[in-house]
Design a protein around this motif. Structure first.
Motif, PDB file in Angstrom:
ATOM      1  N   VAL A   1       0.835  -1.200   0.000  1.00 52.90           N
ATOM      2  CA  VAL A   1       0.000   0.000   0.000  1.00 52.90           C
ATOM      3  C   VAL A   1       0.869   1.249   0.000  1.00 52.90           C
ATOM      4  CG1 VAL A   1      -1.636   1.321   1.376  1.00 52.90           C
ATOM      5  CG2 VAL A   1      -1.995  -1.103   1.039  1.00 52.90           C
ATOM      6  N   ARG A   2       1.932   1.227   0.786  1.00 50.97           N
ATOM      7  CA  ARG A   2       2.839   2.376   0.844  1.00 50.97           C
ATOM      8  C   ARG A   2       3.465   2.635  -0.527  1.00 50.97           C
ATOM      9  NH1 ARG A   2       6.462   0.739   4.712  1.00 50.97           N
ATOM     10  NH2 ARG A   2       4.856   1.128   6.246  1.00 50.97           N
ATOM     11  N   ARG A   3       3.909   1.562  -1.175  1.00 52.11           N
ATOM     12  CA  ARG A   3       4.517   1.689  -2.501  1.00 52.11           C
ATOM     13  C   ARG A   3       3.498   2.239  -3.507  1.00 52.11           C
ATOM     14  NH1 ARG A   3       5.327  -3.542  -4.253  1.00 52.11           N
ATOM     15  NH2 ARG A   3       6.446  -3.846  -2.323  1.00 52.11           N
ATOM     16  N   SER A   4       2.268   1.745  -3.428  1.00 54.86           N
ATOM     17  CA  SER A   4       1.232   2.219  -4.348  1.00 54.86           C
ATOM     18  C   SER A   4       0.887   3.677  -4.092  1.00 54.86           C
ATOM     19  CB  SER A   4      -0.022   1.363  -4.209  1.00 54.86           C
ATOM     20  OG  SER A   4       0.254   0.029  -4.556  1.00 54.86           O
ATOM     21  N   ALA A   5       0.859   4.084  -2.816  1.00 58.94           N
ATOM     22  CA  ALA A   5       0.556   5.476  -2.495  1.00 58.94           C
ATOM     23  C   ALA A   5       1.665   6.403  -3.003  1.00 58.94           C
ATOM     24  CB  ALA A   5       0.373   5.638  -0.993  1.00 58.94           C
ATOM     25  N   VAL A   6       2.906   5.984  -2.850  1.00 57.26           N
ATOM     26  CA  VAL A   6       4.022   6.793  -3.349  1.00 57.26           C
ATOM     27  C   VAL A   6       3.964   6.885  -4.869  1.00 57.26           C
ATOM     28  CG1 VAL A   6       6.533   6.852  -3.604  1.00 57.26           C
ATOM     29  CG2 VAL A   6       5.522   6.407  -1.374  1.00 57.26           C
ATOM     30  N   LEU A   7       3.680   5.777  -5.511  1.00 53.30           N
ATOM     31  CA  LEU A   7       3.568   5.777  -6.969  1.00 53.30           C
ATOM     32  C   LEU A   7       2.416   6.682  -7.430  1.00 53.30           C
ATOM     33  CD1 LEU A   7       4.822   4.533  -9.493  1.00 53.30           C
ATOM     34  CD2 LEU A   7       3.176   2.677  -9.300  1.00 53.30           C
ATOM     35  N   GLY A   8       1.309   6.654  -6.703  1.00 50.23           N
ATOM     36  CA  GLY A   8       0.187   7.536  -7.023  1.00 50.23           C
ATOM     37  C   GLY A   8       0.551   8.998  -6.850  1.00 50.23           C
ATOM     38  N   ALA A   9       1.289   9.311  -5.779  1.00 54.97           N
ATOM     39  CA  ALA A   9       1.701  10.702  -5.550  1.00 54.97           C
ATOM     40  C   ALA A   9       2.653  11.179  -6.640  1.00 54.97           C
ATOM     41  CB  ALA A   9       2.361  10.825  -4.179  1.00 54.97           C
ATOM     42  N   VAL A  10       3.568  10.318  -7.040  1.00 56.02           N
ATOM     43  CA  VAL A  10       4.491  10.677  -8.127  1.00 56.02           C
ATOM     44  C   VAL A  10       3.709  10.902  -9.421  1.00 56.02           C
ATOM     45  CG1 VAL A  10       6.358   9.784  -9.583  1.00 56.02           C
ATOM     46  CG2 VAL A  10       6.502   9.583  -7.109  1.00 56.02           C
TER      47      VAL A  10
ATOM     48  N   VAL B   1      -5.761  11.998 -12.890  1.00 54.12           N
ATOM     49  CA  VAL B   1      -6.960  11.238 -12.539  1.00 54.12           C
ATOM     50  C   VAL B   1      -6.626   9.759 -12.349  1.00 54.12           C
ATOM     51  CG1 VAL B   1      -9.231  10.491 -13.383  1.00 54.12           C
ATOM     52  CG2 VAL B   1      -8.539  12.882 -13.599  1.00 54.12           C
ATOM     53  N   GLY B   2      -5.821   9.218 -13.253  1.00 56.11           N
ATOM     54  CA  GLY B   2      -5.438   7.810 -13.143  1.00 56.11           C
ATOM     55  C   GLY B   2      -4.619   7.523 -11.895  1.00 56.11           C
ATOM     56  N   ALA B   3      -3.703   8.408 -11.558  1.00 60.24           N
ATOM     57  CA  ALA B   3      -2.874   8.219 -10.362  1.00 60.24           C
ATOM     58  C   ALA B   3      -3.723   8.290  -9.097  1.00 60.24           C
ATOM     59  CB  ALA B   3      -1.760   9.258 -10.317  1.00 60.24           C
ATOM     60  N   CYS B   4      -4.671   9.210  -9.062  1.00 55.69           N
ATOM     61  CA  CYS B   4      -5.571   9.287  -7.901  1.00 55.69           C
ATOM     62  C   CYS B   4      -6.411   8.027  -7.782  1.00 55.69           C
ATOM     63  CB  CYS B   4      -6.470  10.511  -8.001  1.00 55.69           C
ATOM     64  SG  CYS B   4      -5.616  12.064  -7.734  1.00 55.69           S
ATOM     65  N   ALA B   5      -6.930   7.543  -8.891  1.00 57.65           N
ATOM     66  CA  ALA B   5      -7.731   6.318  -8.871  1.00 57.65           C
ATOM     67  C   ALA B   5      -6.889   5.123  -8.428  1.00 57.65           C
ATOM     68  CB  ALA B   5      -8.329   6.059 -10.249  1.00 57.65           C
ATOM     69  N   PHE B   6      -5.652   5.060  -8.881  1.00 56.50           N
ATOM     70  CA  PHE B   6      -4.750   3.977  -8.495  1.00 56.50           C
ATOM     71  C   PHE B   6      -4.486   3.997  -6.995  1.00 56.50           C
ATOM     72  CE2 PHE B   6      -0.389   2.392  -7.887  1.00 56.50           C
ATOM     73  CZ  PHE B   6      -0.554   1.093  -8.347  1.00 56.50           C
ATOM     74  N   ALA B   7      -4.234   5.176  -6.446  1.00 56.94           N
ATOM     75  CA  ALA B   7      -3.957   5.292  -5.009  1.00 56.94           C
ATOM     76  C   ALA B   7      -5.188   4.927  -4.187  1.00 56.94           C
ATOM     77  CB  ALA B   7      -3.493   6.706  -4.673  1.00 56.94           C
ATOM     78  N   VAL B   8      -6.357   5.374  -4.615  1.00 57.76           N
ATOM     79  CA  VAL B   8      -7.589   5.044  -3.890  1.00 57.76           C
ATOM     80  C   VAL B   8      -7.851   3.545  -3.946  1.00 57.76           C
ATOM     81  CG1 VAL B   8     -10.108   5.295  -3.961  1.00 57.76           C
ATOM     82  CG2 VAL B   8      -8.644   7.304  -4.100  1.00 57.76           C
ATOM     83  N   GLN B   9      -7.642   2.946  -5.090  1.00 54.79           N
ATOM     84  CA  GLN B   9      -7.838   1.504  -5.235  1.00 54.79           C
ATOM     85  C   GLN B   9      -6.879   0.733  -4.328  1.00 54.79           C
ATOM     86  OE1 GLN B   9     -10.345   0.679  -7.010  1.00 54.79           O
ATOM     87  NE2 GLN B   9     -10.179  -1.518  -6.885  1.00 54.79           N
ATOM     88  N   ALA B  10      -5.655   1.188  -4.194  1.00 49.19           N
ATOM     89  CA  ALA B  10      -4.688   0.521  -3.319  1.00 49.19           C
ATOM     90  C   ALA B  10      -5.111   0.623  -1.868  1.00 49.19           C
ATOM     91  CB  ALA B  10      -3.304   1.139  -3.510  1.00 49.19           C
ATOM     92  N   ILE B  11      -5.630   1.773  -1.462  1.00 48.21           N
ATOM     93  CA  ILE B  11      -6.070   1.946  -0.086  1.00 48.21           C
ATOM     94  C   ILE B  11      -7.299   1.083   0.189  1.00 48.21           C
ATOM     95  CG2 ILE B  11      -7.057   3.604   1.534  1.00 48.21           C
ATOM     96  CD1 ILE B  11      -5.174   5.683   0.236  1.00 48.21           C
TER      97      ILE B  11
END
Length: 127
Positions: free
Chosen positions: A38-47, A76-86
């Motif tokens: 989850v941490r890795r996905s959140a960082v990737l989403g933020a980047v 939009v895609g990065a935000c969706a990816f981060a939300v999906q990971a959470i």
């Protein structure tokens, strides 16, 4: 290099034995893996959001509409990816062991409505 069928079978047997011997340790390892994922996905989403915003700004400054559109889609895609990971993290918290699934936590099974109904029933039973 992927594992062979025999190696995968052995790994599954070792994993099942670990779950049977020490379920608390196995659960802690599982949650540690989930947290790092989850941490890795959140960082990737933020980047992705930062790169997308940079593309939007570059597109606006240089008047390249396509760069702004690509940047917006990336944000939009990065935000969706981060939300999906959470949300995936919340799903992984559900118990996998049959014992834990057979005895649900009373705090999690009912909401506020069920608790209020239980209190009301207890009051009427006392009287």
């Amino acid at each position: 290099m992927p594992l062979s069928e025999h190696e995968q079978k052995l790994l599954d047997e070792i994993e099942q034995a670990l779950y049977a011997e020490d379920p608390k340790f196995a659960a802690s390892v599982r949650t540690a893996r989930a947290r790092s994922r989850v941490r890795r996905s959140a960082v990737l989403g933020a980047v992705g959001v930062v790169v997308g915003l940079a593309l939007v700004l570059v597109g606006l400054v240089s008047q390249l509409i396509w760069a702004s559109v690509v940047g917006f889609v990336l944000v939009v895609g990065a935000c969706a990816f981060a939300v999906q990971a959470i949300r995936g993290r919340d799903r992984e918290r559900t118990p996998d062991t049959p014992e834990a699934a057979a005895t649900p936590d009373p705090k999690q099974t009912g909401g506020l409505r069920n608790r209020m109904e239980d209190r009301l029933r207890r009051r009427f039973d006392e009287n």
